[in-house]
Enzyme design. Sequence first.
Site, short mmCIF file in Angstrom:
data_model
loop_
_atom_site.label_atom_id
_atom_site.label_comp_id
_atom_site.label_asym_id
_atom_site.label_seq_id
_atom_site.Cartn_x
_atom_site.Cartn_y
_atom_site.Cartn_z
N GLU A 267 -3.25 7.90 -3.77
CA GLU A 267 -3.82 7.45 -5.06
C GLU A 267 -5.11 8.18 -5.37
OE1 GLU A 267 -3.97 3.16 -5.66
OE2 GLU A 267 -2.02 3.03 -4.72
N ARG B 31 0.86 -1.18 0.00
CA ARG B 31 0.00 0.00 0.00
C ARG B 31 0.91 1.24 0.00
NH1 ARG B 31 -3.56 -2.64 -1.54
NH2 ARG B 31 -5.59 -3.06 -0.59
N HIS C 21 -1.36 0.62 -9.82
CA HIS C 21 -2.01 -0.36 -8.92
C HIS C 21 -2.60 -1.54 -9.71
CE1 HIS C 21 -3.95 -0.58 -4.65
NE2 HIS C 21 -3.72 -1.79 -5.13
N1 LIG Z 1 -0.72 -3.81 -5.17
C1 LIG Z 1 -1.74 -4.65 -5.20
O1 LIG Z 1 -2.51 -4.70 -6.15
C2 LIG Z 1 -1.91 -5.59 -4.07
C3 LIG Z 1 -2.43 -6.86 -4.33
C4 LIG Z 1 -2.62 -7.72 -3.26
C5 LIG Z 1 -2.27 -7.33 -1.98
N2 LIG Z 1 -1.77 -6.09 -1.76
C6 LIG Z 1 -1.36 -5.69 -0.40
O2 LIG Z 1 -0.48 -6.67 0.10
C7 LIG Z 1 -0.78 -6.92 1.46
C8 LIG Z 1 -0.32 -8.29 1.86
O3 LIG Z 1 -1.13 -9.30 1.31
P1 LIG Z 1 -0.95 -10.84 1.72
O4 LIG Z 1 -2.03 -11.61 1.08
O5 LIG Z 1 0.47 -11.26 1.53
O6 LIG Z 1 -1.23 -10.72 3.29
P2 LIG Z 1 -0.62 -11.56 4.48
O7 LIG Z 1 -1.47 -11.24 5.65
O8 LIG Z 1 -0.45 -12.99 4.07
O9 LIG Z 1 0.86 -10.94 4.66
C9 LIG Z 1 1.12 -9.75 5.34
C10 LIG Z 1 2.34 -9.98 6.20
O10 LIG Z 1 2.75 -8.72 6.75
C11 LIG Z 1 3.27 -9.00 8.03
N3 LIG Z 1 3.35 -7.81 8.84
C12 LIG Z 1 2.37 -7.13 9.46
N4 LIG Z 1 2.87 -6.07 10.12
C13 LIG Z 1 4.20 -6.05 9.88
C14 LIG Z 1 5.25 -5.20 10.28
N5 LIG Z 1 5.04 -4.16 11.07
N6 LIG Z 1 6.50 -5.48 9.85
C15 LIG Z 1 6.72 -6.56 9.04
N7 LIG Z 1 5.75 -7.40 8.65
C16 LIG Z 1 4.52 -7.15 9.06
C17 LIG Z 1 2.31 -10.05 8.59
O11 LIG Z 1 2.85 -10.74 9.71
C18 LIG Z 1 2.08 -10.93 7.38
O12 LIG Z 1 2.99 -12.01 7.32
C19 LIG Z 1 -2.31 -6.71 1.54
O13 LIG Z 1 -2.72 -6.37 2.83
C20 LIG Z 1 -2.55 -5.58 0.55
O14 LIG Z 1 -2.52 -4.35 1.19
C21 LIG Z 1 -1.59 -5.21 -2.79
O1 LIG Z 2 -5.41 -5.54 -1.71
C1 LIG Z 2 -5.60 -5.91 -2.86
O2 LIG Z 2 -6.19 -6.96 -3.14
C2 LIG Z 2 -5.07 -5.09 -4.01
O3 LIG Z 2 -4.60 -3.88 -3.67
C3 LIG Z 2 -5.87 -5.12 -5.24
O4 LIG Z 2 -5.78 -6.39 -5.74
#
Ligand SMILES: NC(=O)c1ccc[n+]([C@@H]2O[C@H](COP(=O)([O-])OP(=O)(O)OC[C@H]3O[C@@H](n4cnc5c(N)ncnc54)[C@H](O)[C@@H]3O)[C@@H](O)[C@H]2O)c1
Ligand SMILES: O=C(O)[C@H](O)CO
Length: 386
Positions: free
Chosen positions: A302, A273, A320
């Site tokens: 954004e 994010r 994004h």
């Molecule tokens: N750019 C995009 O289109 C897109 C797509 C998918 C997900 N995302 C973002 O990616 C994030 C992660 O997704 P995921 O499915 O891997 O989630 P997830 O919950 O599997 O992984 C997140 C990880 O972050 C760790 N974490 C939390 N706080 C932390 C800190 N202070 N320091 C270090 N690590 C920390 C957690 O322990 C966890 O392992 C989502 O929350 C979303 O915001 C963005």
């Molecule tokens: O959190 C998410 O899933 C992304 O930002 C969009 O796929």
Amino acid sequence: MAKPVSIEVWNPNGKYRVVSTKPMPGTRWINLLIEQDCRVEICTQKKTILSVEDIIALIGDKCDGVIGQLTEDWGEALFSALRRAGGTAFSNMAVGYNNVDVKAANKYGVAVGNTPGVLTETTAELAASLSLSAARRIVEADEFMRAGLYDGWLPHLFVGNLLKGQTVGVIGAGRIGSAYARMMVEGFKMNLIYYDLYQSTRLEKFVTAYAEFLKSTGEKPVTWKRAASMDEVLREADVISLHPVLDKTTFHLINKETLSRMKKEAILVNCSRGPVIDEVALVEHLKENPMFRVGLDVFEDEPYMKPGLADMKNAIVVPHIASASKWTREGMATLAALNVLGKIKGYPVWSDPNRVEPFLNENVRPPAASPSIVNAKVLGLPVSKL
Ligand SMILES: NC(=O)c1ccc[n+]([C@@H]2O[C@H](COP(=O)([O-])OP(=O)(O)OC[C@H]3O[C@@H](n4cnc5c(N)ncnc54)[C@H](O)[C@@H]3O)[C@@H](O)[C@H]2O)c1
Ligand SMILES: O=C(O)[C@H](O)CO
């Protein structure tokens, strides 16, 4: 009161009214809802980001559930409006739900769904693409070519970094961070250092096994290390990719000070994010360190970029799109619809949100469960035994 918004209606005589604030890819999600007696209303208004007022108008007087987007502000106003309209189900079409005030949802007894798992590999692949593009200066080279500036091979033309043997750093080694780490380790034979609040045993085992395989073929084995602090990753890694959730602990995790600890020629990638990085500090850092490169999929405000970012040759910026593969986006729509449907029908919540494949098989009826409800425990929702 906002003006009425344009909508497309499917199955007008359906018993349950489900609203989607945006058209979503594929039709499976629509079919799954109408097969179970839902009237589906899709907002087709030509406005990318709907306001709270727009969504209140969409909810109207009777609404059983809403599928919403990460660009929307789901808080007190929307959850109270949904509850007044008789609704108890909401799902973000995203895994991240920092746009949702879950406490407000709890107050009104609304289930909050998200879409984990189906976007893990797609998002990790974009992070890997940005890492490679930054390392090999692909975007700069493409612009150079299109500008007609190429007049022959030169030893110094767009020289970048070799990834093999360098260290990849992952901050937030959850689903996506771990998938990215595996791609970079296996694909490019990089060594791994990661920082997460929790140990990622599966990731560690994967790298250990891959190192053994390399040894057995006479190649130099890769290594891994779980860092005790984020600083260790910042100091040691050549490529750093950010994958934590956005919350108070990760807001501006990367700022003026933490940037200064990174190697001068490091590559920083962000597909988590925008607010995880202090973007103003990043622009300054990019100006002062021309060999430092960044690949960004997400931005602090954004859809805007902070002043100066668009001018930086050492920044690659994309809008994004990390989860934007056809299979993933259709799957996200399916999971979001099934989250809402499951709550409306009184189905239990799927016991393992990391294992959502049974919902995504197009040829099989999905389980009678909501794939992922983040406040299931607080709301006391039953858990599927399947
Ligand atoms: N750019 C995009 O289109 C897109 C797509 C998918 C997900 N995302 C973002 O990616 C994030 C992660 O997704 P995921 O499915 O891997 O989630 P997830 O919950 O599997 O992984 C997140 C990880 O972050 C760790 N974490 C939390 N706080 C932390 C800190 N202070 N320091 C270090 N690590 C920390 C957690 O322990 C966890 O392992 C989502 O929350 C979303 O915001 C963005
Ligand atoms: O959190 C998410 O899933 C992304 O930002 C969009 O796929």
